[in-house]
Design a protein around this motif. Structure first.
Motif, PDB file in Angstrom:
ATOM      1  N   GLU A  45     -13.263 -13.046  18.208  1.00 29.80           N
ATOM      2  CA  GLU A  45     -12.752 -13.958  19.007  1.00 29.80           C
ATOM      3  C   GLU A  45     -11.562 -14.529  18.684  1.00 29.80           C
ATOM      4  O   GLU A  45     -11.550 -15.527  17.669  1.00 29.80           O
ATOM      5  N   ILE A  46     -10.392 -14.380  18.970  1.00 31.75           N
ATOM      6  CA  ILE A  46      -9.093 -14.862  18.568  1.00 31.75           C
ATOM      7  C   ILE A  46      -8.188 -15.819  19.507  1.00 31.75           C
ATOM      8  O   ILE A  46      -8.146 -15.088  20.716  1.00 31.75           O
ATOM      9  N   ARG A  47      -7.638 -16.545  19.327  1.00 32.66           N
ATOM     10  CA  ARG A  47      -6.693 -17.390  20.377  1.00 32.66           C
ATOM     11  C   ARG A  47      -5.492 -16.722  20.326  1.00 32.66           C
ATOM     12  O   ARG A  47      -5.068 -15.828  19.564  1.00 32.66           O
ATOM     13  N   ASN A  48      -4.628 -17.344  21.260  1.00 35.57           N
ATOM     14  CA  ASN A  48      -3.356 -16.553  21.433  1.00 35.57           C
ATOM     15  C   ASN A  48      -2.403 -17.028  20.090  1.00 35.57           C
ATOM     16  O   ASN A  48      -2.497 -18.253  19.615  1.00 35.57           O
ATOM     17  N   ASN A  49      -1.411 -16.219  20.110  1.00 35.49           N
ATOM     18  CA  ASN A  49      -0.360 -16.059  18.981  1.00 35.49           C
ATOM     19  C   ASN A  49      -1.004 -16.562  17.502  1.00 35.49           C
ATOM     20  O   ASN A  49      -0.354 -17.437  16.949  1.00 35.49           O
ATOM     21  N   VAL A  50      -1.682 -15.566  17.288  1.00 34.59           N
ATOM     22  CA  VAL A  50      -2.306 -15.764  15.780  1.00 34.59           C
ATOM     23  C   VAL A  50      -2.043 -14.398  15.064  1.00 34.59           C
ATOM     24  O   VAL A  50      -2.337 -13.263  15.750  1.00 34.59           O
ATOM     25  N   VAL A  51      -1.692 -14.360  13.699  1.00 31.49           N
ATOM     26  CA  VAL A  51      -1.347 -13.268  13.114  1.00 31.49           C
ATOM     27  C   VAL A  51      -2.705 -12.808  12.236  1.00 31.49           C
ATOM     28  O   VAL A  51      -3.638 -13.450  11.993  1.00 31.49           O
ATOM     29  N   VAL A  52      -2.917 -11.086  12.700  1.00 30.99           N
ATOM     30  CA  VAL A  52      -4.107 -10.739  12.193  1.00 30.99           C
ATOM     31  C   VAL A  52      -3.664  -9.415  11.620  1.00 30.99           C
ATOM     32  O   VAL A  52      -2.995  -8.873  11.524  1.00 30.99           O
ATOM     33  N   ILE A  53      -4.428  -9.618  10.146  1.00 37.22           N
ATOM     34  CA  ILE A  53      -4.199  -8.564   9.233  1.00 37.22           C
ATOM     35  C   ILE A  53      -5.550  -7.982   8.740  1.00 37.22           C
ATOM     36  O   ILE A  53      -6.270  -8.853   8.241  1.00 37.22           O
ATOM     37  N   ALA A  54      -5.578  -6.545   8.881  1.00 42.93           N
ATOM     38  CA  ALA A  54      -6.908  -6.064   8.109  1.00 42.93           C
ATOM     39  C   ALA A  54      -6.580  -4.900   7.583  1.00 42.93           C
ATOM     40  O   ALA A  54      -5.834  -3.984   7.709  1.00 42.93           O
ATOM     41  N   ASP A  55      -7.469  -4.846   6.313  1.00 43.94           N
ATOM     42  CA  ASP A  55      -7.608  -3.398   5.511  1.00 43.94           C
ATOM     43  C   ASP A  55      -8.763  -2.732   5.525  1.00 43.94           C
ATOM     44  O   ASP A  55      -9.952  -3.363   5.526  1.00 43.94           O
ATOM     45  N   TYR A  56      -9.010  -1.393   5.806  1.00 47.62           N
ATOM     46  CA  TYR A  56     -10.241  -0.796   5.858  1.00 47.62           C
ATOM     47  C   TYR A  56     -10.003   0.370   4.682  1.00 47.62           C
ATOM     48  O   TYR A  56      -9.037   1.230   4.744  1.00 47.62           O
ATOM     49  N   SER A  57     -11.185   0.591   4.110  1.00 49.97           N
ATOM     50  CA  SER A  57     -11.360   2.062   3.319  1.00 49.97           C
ATOM     51  C   SER A  57     -12.685   2.397   3.443  1.00 49.97           C
ATOM     52  O   SER A  57     -13.581   1.747   3.256  1.00 49.97           O
ATOM     53  N   VAL A  58     -12.718   3.792   3.109  1.00 47.70           N
ATOM     54  CA  VAL A  58     -13.868   4.495   3.260  1.00 47.70           C
ATOM     55  C   VAL A  58     -14.219   4.522   1.563  1.00 47.70           C
ATOM     56  O   VAL A  58     -13.639   4.687   0.681  1.00 47.70           O
ATOM     57  N   LEU A  59     -16.035   4.054   1.588  1.00 44.91           N
ATOM     58  CA  LEU A  59     -16.343   4.086   0.394  1.00 44.91           C
ATOM     59  C   LEU A  59     -16.772   5.291  -0.267  1.00 44.91           C
ATOM     60  O   LEU A  59     -17.645   5.887   0.727  1.00 44.91           O
ATOM     61  N   TYR A  60     -16.597   6.152  -1.205  1.00 49.75           N
ATOM     62  CA  TYR A  60     -16.812   7.521  -1.429  1.00 49.75           C
ATOM     63  C   TYR A  60     -18.145   7.632  -2.509  1.00 49.75           C
ATOM     64  O   TYR A  60     -18.375   8.608  -2.691  1.00 49.75           O
ATOM     65  N   GLU A  61     -18.713   6.766  -2.626  1.00 47.39           N
ATOM     66  CA  GLU A  61     -20.120   6.846  -3.399  1.00 47.39           C
ATOM     67  C   GLU A  61     -20.927   7.775  -2.838  1.00 47.39           C
ATOM     68  O   GLU A  61     -21.314   7.701  -1.471  1.00 47.39           O
ATOM     69  N   HIS A  62     -21.762   8.691  -3.582  1.00 44.01           N
ATOM     70  CA  HIS A  62     -22.830   9.554  -3.046  1.00 44.01           C
ATOM     71  C   HIS A  62     -22.214  10.643  -1.961  1.00 44.01           C
ATOM     72  O   HIS A  62     -22.988  11.187  -1.629  1.00 44.01           O
ATOM     73  N   HIS A  63     -20.921  10.823  -2.063  1.00 41.47           N
ATOM     74  CA  HIS A  63     -20.342  11.912  -1.270  1.00 41.47           C
ATOM     75  C   HIS A  63     -19.508  12.956  -2.014  1.00 41.47           C
ATOM     76  O   HIS A  63     -18.843  12.354  -2.746  1.00 41.47           O
ATOM     77  N   ASP A 104      -6.439   2.632   5.468  1.00 38.31           N
ATOM     78  CA  ASP A 104      -5.125   2.127   6.075  1.00 38.31           C
ATOM     79  C   ASP A 104      -5.237   0.643   6.383  1.00 38.31           C
ATOM     80  O   ASP A 104      -6.141  -0.043   5.850  1.00 38.31           O
ATOM     81  N   GLN A 105      -4.295   0.204   6.946  1.00 40.98           N
ATOM     82  CA  GLN A 105      -4.107  -1.417   7.288  1.00 40.98           C
ATOM     83  C   GLN A 105      -3.368  -1.351   8.712  1.00 40.98           C
ATOM     84  O   GLN A 105      -2.660  -0.584   9.196  1.00 40.98           O
ATOM     85  N   PHE A 106      -3.965  -2.304   9.466  1.00 46.55           N
ATOM     86  CA  PHE A 106      -3.224  -2.736  10.711  1.00 46.55           C
ATOM     87  C   PHE A 106      -2.956  -4.049  10.839  1.00 46.55           C
ATOM     88  O   PHE A 106      -3.856  -5.017  10.152  1.00 46.55           O
ATOM     89  N   ALA A 107      -1.914  -4.407  11.738  1.00 49.19           N
ATOM     90  CA  ALA A 107      -1.520  -5.904  11.745  1.00 49.19           C
ATOM     91  C   ALA A 107      -0.689  -6.053  12.931  1.00 49.19           C
ATOM     92  O   ALA A 107      -0.255  -5.245  13.512  1.00 49.19           O
TER      93      ALA A 107
END
Length: 210
Positions: free
Chosen positions: A40-58, A85-88
């Motif tokens: 839940e985020i209010r109006n006019n707020v900057v959001v940055i997120a990084d996501y990555s898959v973990l390769y262990e045991h694969h 990847d990243q989204f902002a």
């Protein structure tokens, strides 16, 4: 006195954590399912997120499909078959923003682990750029960070106060409607009882029982 100081310190830490809005989570995505994270985020707020898959045991590198939507259902970010990847974005409305992840491929029994680093507000701010632009160093930069944190805490408190006021108004309206409904139900019951009594009197008189 010490207990009061400890409580105040705990509250300050909690408010700082709420205002910072930063946190990394690990998700386990099932082979034939989707995992979603809502914030839940209010109006006019900057959001940055990084996501990555973990390769262990694969033995192979798994990939995921990602879709981020706004409270009104608009797609803010969508990718397929990515491992990192990243989204902002900057929020245009207040509400719950949803990030959903699903595993790609048809390998059965493969649970994909994903690391999501979600930063909101002042946590997403590039303080190095601010320091270079404003020529801030050491204590000055820390003071600017503290000032931004205090402002974020103040905004969060205002938001909580507004939500509390809205909830109180809803509760008062609901209680008023329930009161009116109770009065109407009671009036209907009394009216029906009177009509039944009148009908029984007329019936007994016709039968000459009274």
């Amino acid at each position: 006195m010490a207990r009061g100081g400890a409580w105040a310190a705990s509250a300050a830490v909690l408010l700082w954590w709420m205002s910072a809005g930063a946190g990394a989570v690990w998700l386990e995505i099932p082979p034939s399912g989707t995992k979603c994270v809502a914030e839940e985020i209010r109006n006019n707020v900057v959001v940055i997120a990084d996501y990555s898959v973990l390769y262990e045991h694969h033995q192979v590198h798994p990939t995921v499909s990602v879709k981020v939507t706004s409270p009104f259902g608009y797609t803010l970010h969508m990718k397929e078959k990515v491992s990192a990847d990243q989204f902002a974005f900057t929020t245009a409305e207040a509400g719950n923003f949803l990030a959903c992840f699903s595993a790609d491929g048809d390998r059965k029994g493969l649970v994909v682990k994903l690391n999501l680093d979600w930063k909101i507000g002042i946590a997403a701010k590039d303080w190095d750029s601010v320091a270079k632009r404003e020529k801030l160093e050491g204590v000055e930069l820390e003071l600017v960070k503290l000032d931004a944190t205090v402002q974020a805490i103040h905004q969060n408190l205002i938001l909580l106060r507004i939500k509390e006021s809205d909830m109180r108004d809803v509760n008062e309206k609901t209680n008023a409607r329930i009161s009116w409904l109770s009065m109407m139900s009671l009036s209907v019951c009394i009216l029906v009882s009177v009509l039944q009594l009148v009908h029984l009197k007329q019936y007994f008189r016709k039968k000459k029982l009274i």
